[in-house]
Design an enzyme around this catalytic site. Structure first.
Site, PDB file in Angstrom:
ATOM      1  N   ASN A  11     -23.500  30.303   2.621  1.00 45.92           N
ATOM      2  CA  ASN A  11     -22.605  29.613   3.557  1.00 45.92           C
ATOM      3  C   ASN A  11     -21.583  28.854   2.717  1.00 45.92           C
ATOM      4  O   ASN A  11     -21.910  27.850   2.102  1.00 45.92           O
ATOM      5  CB  ASN A  11     -23.436  28.651   4.421  1.00 45.92           C
ATOM      6  CG  ASN A  11     -22.565  27.713   5.240  1.00 45.92           C
ATOM      7  OD1 ASN A  11     -21.381  27.954   5.424  1.00 45.92           O
ATOM      8  ND2 ASN A  11     -23.170  26.631   5.730  1.00 45.92           N
ATOM      9  N   TRP A  12     -20.358  29.350   2.727  1.00 47.99           N
ATOM     10  CA  TRP A  12     -19.344  28.755   1.844  1.00 47.99           C
ATOM     11  C   TRP A  12     -18.663  27.533   2.434  1.00 47.99           C
ATOM     12  O   TRP A  12     -17.816  26.918   1.778  1.00 47.99           O
ATOM     13  CB  TRP A  12     -18.286  29.805   1.489  1.00 47.99           C
ATOM     14  CG  TRP A  12     -18.781  30.810   0.491  1.00 47.99           C
ATOM     15  CD1 TRP A  12     -19.999  30.812  -0.138  1.00 47.99           C
ATOM     16  CD2 TRP A  12     -18.075  31.937  -0.008  1.00 47.99           C
ATOM     17  NE1 TRP A  12     -20.092  31.878  -0.994  1.00 47.99           N
ATOM     18  CE2 TRP A  12     -18.916  32.589  -0.930  1.00 47.99           C
ATOM     19  CE3 TRP A  12     -16.814  32.468   0.239  1.00 47.99           C
ATOM     20  CZ2 TRP A  12     -18.533  33.743  -1.613  1.00 47.99           C
ATOM     21  CZ3 TRP A  12     -16.430  33.612  -0.428  1.00 47.99           C
ATOM     22  CH2 TRP A  12     -17.280  34.237  -1.353  1.00 47.99           C
ATOM     23  N   LYS A  13     -18.954  27.235   3.693  1.00 47.16           N
ATOM     24  CA  LYS A  13     -18.354  26.053   4.322  1.00 47.16           C
ATOM     25  C   LYS A  13     -16.830  26.092   4.128  1.00 47.16           C
ATOM     26  O   LYS A  13     -16.242  27.165   4.119  1.00 47.16           O
ATOM     27  CB  LYS A  13     -18.984  24.779   3.750  1.00 47.16           C
ATOM     28  CG  LYS A  13     -20.521  24.859   3.759  1.00 47.16           C
ATOM     29  CD  LYS A  13     -21.204  23.569   3.475  1.00 47.16           C
ATOM     30  CE  LYS A  13     -22.711  23.783   3.547  1.00 47.16           C
ATOM     31  NZ  LYS A  13     -23.467  22.567   3.432  1.00 47.16           N
ATOM     32  N   HIS A  97     -24.753  25.146  12.758  1.00 50.23           N
ATOM     33  CA  HIS A  97     -25.043  24.448  11.505  1.00 50.23           C
ATOM     34  C   HIS A  97     -25.019  22.938  11.752  1.00 50.23           C
ATOM     35  O   HIS A  97     -24.246  22.452  12.592  1.00 50.23           O
ATOM     36  CB  HIS A  97     -23.993  24.841  10.458  1.00 50.23           C
ATOM     37  CG  HIS A  97     -24.325  24.328   9.100  1.00 50.23           C
ATOM     38  ND1 HIS A  97     -24.036  23.046   8.717  1.00 50.23           N
ATOM     39  CD2 HIS A  97     -24.952  24.909   8.057  1.00 50.23           C
ATOM     40  CE1 HIS A  97     -24.472  22.866   7.473  1.00 50.23           C
ATOM     41  NE2 HIS A  97     -25.034  23.975   7.052  1.00 50.23           N
ATOM     42  N   GLU A  99     -23.690  20.589  10.246  1.00 55.49           N
ATOM     43  CA  GLU A  99     -22.364  19.970  10.132  1.00 55.49           C
ATOM     44  C   GLU A  99     -21.564  20.160  11.428  1.00 55.49           C
ATOM     45  O   GLU A  99     -20.814  19.284  11.842  1.00 55.49           O
ATOM     46  CB  GLU A  99     -21.615  20.550   8.919  1.00 55.49           C
ATOM     47  CG  GLU A  99     -22.209  20.005   7.622  1.00 55.49           C
ATOM     48  CD  GLU A  99     -22.132  20.945   6.435  1.00 55.49           C
ATOM     49  OE1 GLU A  99     -21.361  21.910   6.451  1.00 55.49           O
ATOM     50  OE2 GLU A  99     -22.897  20.712   5.467  1.00 55.49           O
ATOM     51  N   GLU A 169     -33.009  24.182   8.495  1.00 54.64           N
ATOM     52  CA  GLU A 169     -32.279  23.408   7.498  1.00 54.64           C
ATOM     53  C   GLU A 169     -32.461  21.917   7.768  1.00 54.64           C
ATOM     54  O   GLU A 169     -31.720  21.337   8.588  1.00 54.64           O
ATOM     55  CB  GLU A 169     -30.787  23.749   7.553  1.00 54.64           C
ATOM     56  CG  GLU A 169     -30.479  25.201   7.271  1.00 54.64           C
ATOM     57  CD  GLU A 169     -29.073  25.368   6.694  1.00 54.64           C
ATOM     58  OE1 GLU A 169     -28.956  25.912   5.598  1.00 54.64           O
ATOM     59  OE2 GLU A 169     -28.115  24.918   7.329  1.00 54.64           O
ATOM     60  N   GLY A 175     -27.098  19.652   0.823  1.00 55.08           N
ATOM     61  CA  GLY A 175     -26.099  19.118  -0.095  1.00 55.08           C
ATOM     62  C   GLY A 175     -26.537  17.841  -0.793  1.00 55.08           C
ATOM     63  O   GLY A 175     -25.723  17.145  -1.393  1.00 55.08           O
ATOM     64  N   SER A 215     -30.344  22.661  -0.258  1.00 57.13           N
ATOM     65  CA  SER A 215     -30.470  22.536  -1.710  1.00 57.13           C
ATOM     66  C   SER A 215     -31.289  23.658  -2.354  1.00 57.13           C
ATOM     67  O   SER A 215     -32.044  23.409  -3.296  1.00 57.13           O
ATOM     68  CB  SER A 215     -31.024  21.149  -2.081  1.00 57.13           C
ATOM     69  OG  SER A 215     -30.131  20.138  -1.639  1.00 57.13           O
ATOM     70  N   GLY A 236     -25.884  26.840   0.471  1.00 52.74           N
ATOM     71  CA  GLY A 236     -24.539  26.278   0.492  1.00 52.74           C
ATOM     72  C   GLY A 236     -23.981  26.202  -0.920  1.00 52.74           C
ATOM     73  O   GLY A 236     -23.498  27.185  -1.481  1.00 52.74           O
ATOM     74  N   GLY A 237     -24.077  25.032  -1.523  1.00 53.01           N
ATOM     75  CA  GLY A 237     -23.476  24.758  -2.833  1.00 53.01           C
ATOM     76  C   GLY A 237     -23.727  25.838  -3.881  1.00 53.01           C
ATOM     77  O   GLY A 237     -22.791  26.278  -4.565  1.00 53.01           O
TER      78      GLY A 237
END
Ligand code: PGA
Length: 251
Positions: A11-13, A97, A99, A169, A175, A215, A236-237
């Site tokens: 997930n590149w956000k 998600h 966010e 999640e 993150g 993470s 993600g990251g």
């Protein structure tokens, strides 16, 4: 777990322009081209979808989007329909998600509408659920998951459930560098699977993939994937760099 094909998703956000996404895709594809026993997906920003789709064509890496709107077309300024995503080459779509829930007013009801719109368009929804730190500390983890899963899947009939994926999640692990322990993740996944088996025929719950997200890194993917009910990861990251995401895929 062996019966379920793992899915490792990135997930590149709101990262990477179209050119940066293309550069990633060109470097990443050769790193994972030999992987045949699991599914791989990356979800760039909308603006990069078509460019990345061109590079991923005829590879073992699938394309996903990070959201959609539930109507198929109309006067909905700035929204993107399931049909548009499918036509842009998407196979998957991330829905709900945390966010989106925390920053953009997404609710269980809007998550449900999006899930129900994605499936008939042939998109595989990756429906995200997870508790906040406050909810975990208050002992509400399972009741929050119960509510999010039950409402997210509301009014779906068994034959619509199809390929749907759930991503657990925990919000406090996203993150933050704080991964849920493999036992915490397994307990949540097992709970979700048993809930789904109460709502739908048990064989659908057994076949459903439940991803862990929060993470995930090359260092912790193997121990997470060793757990019975963890069928993949939403990353993600660590999915932003081809080498680190390649290592996660090849755990
Ligand atoms: P993270 O994000 O891997 O950077 O914690 C996961 C996610 O938000 O899907």
């Amino acid at each position: 777990m062996a019966a379920r094909r793992p899915l490792i998703a990135g997930n590149w956000k709101m990262y990477k322009t179209s050119a940066e996404a293309a550069d990633f895709a060109r470097r990443f594809v050769p790193l994972v081209s030999g992987v045949a026993d699991r599914d791989i997906m990356i979800a760039p920003a909308f603006t990069a979808l078509e460019t990345v789709a061109g590079i991923l064509k005829a590879t073992n890496v699938a394309l996903g989007a990070q959201n959609l709107f539930w109507e198929s077309e109309g006067a909905f300024t700035a929204e993107i329909s399931p049909k548009m995503l499918a036509a842009a080459g998407c196979r998957y779509v991330i829905i709900g998600h945390s966010e989106r829930r925390q920053l953009f007013g997404e609710t269980d009801d809007t998550v449900n509408r999006r899930v129900r719109a994605a499936l008939p368009a042939g998109l595989i929804p990756v429906m995200c659920v997870g508790e906040t730190e406050k909810e975990r500390d208050a002992g509400q983890t399972l009741s929050v998951l119960d509510k999010q899963v039950r409402n997210g899947l509301k009014n779906l009939v068994a034959n619509e459930l199809g390929t749907l994926v759930i991503a657990y999640e925990p919000v406090w692990a996203i993150g933050t560098g704080k991964t849920a322990t493999k036992e915490q993740a397994q307990a949540a996944h097992q709970f979700i699977r048993s809930l789904v088996s109460n709502l739908f025929p048990a064989e659908l719950a057994v076949a459903m993939r439940i991803l862990y997200g929060g993470s995930v890194k090359p260092e912790n993917i193997s121990e997470l994937m060793a757990m019975d009910d963890i069928d993949g990861a939403l990353v993600g990251g660590a999915s932003l760099n081809p080498e680190s995401f390649g290592k996660i895929v090849c755990y």
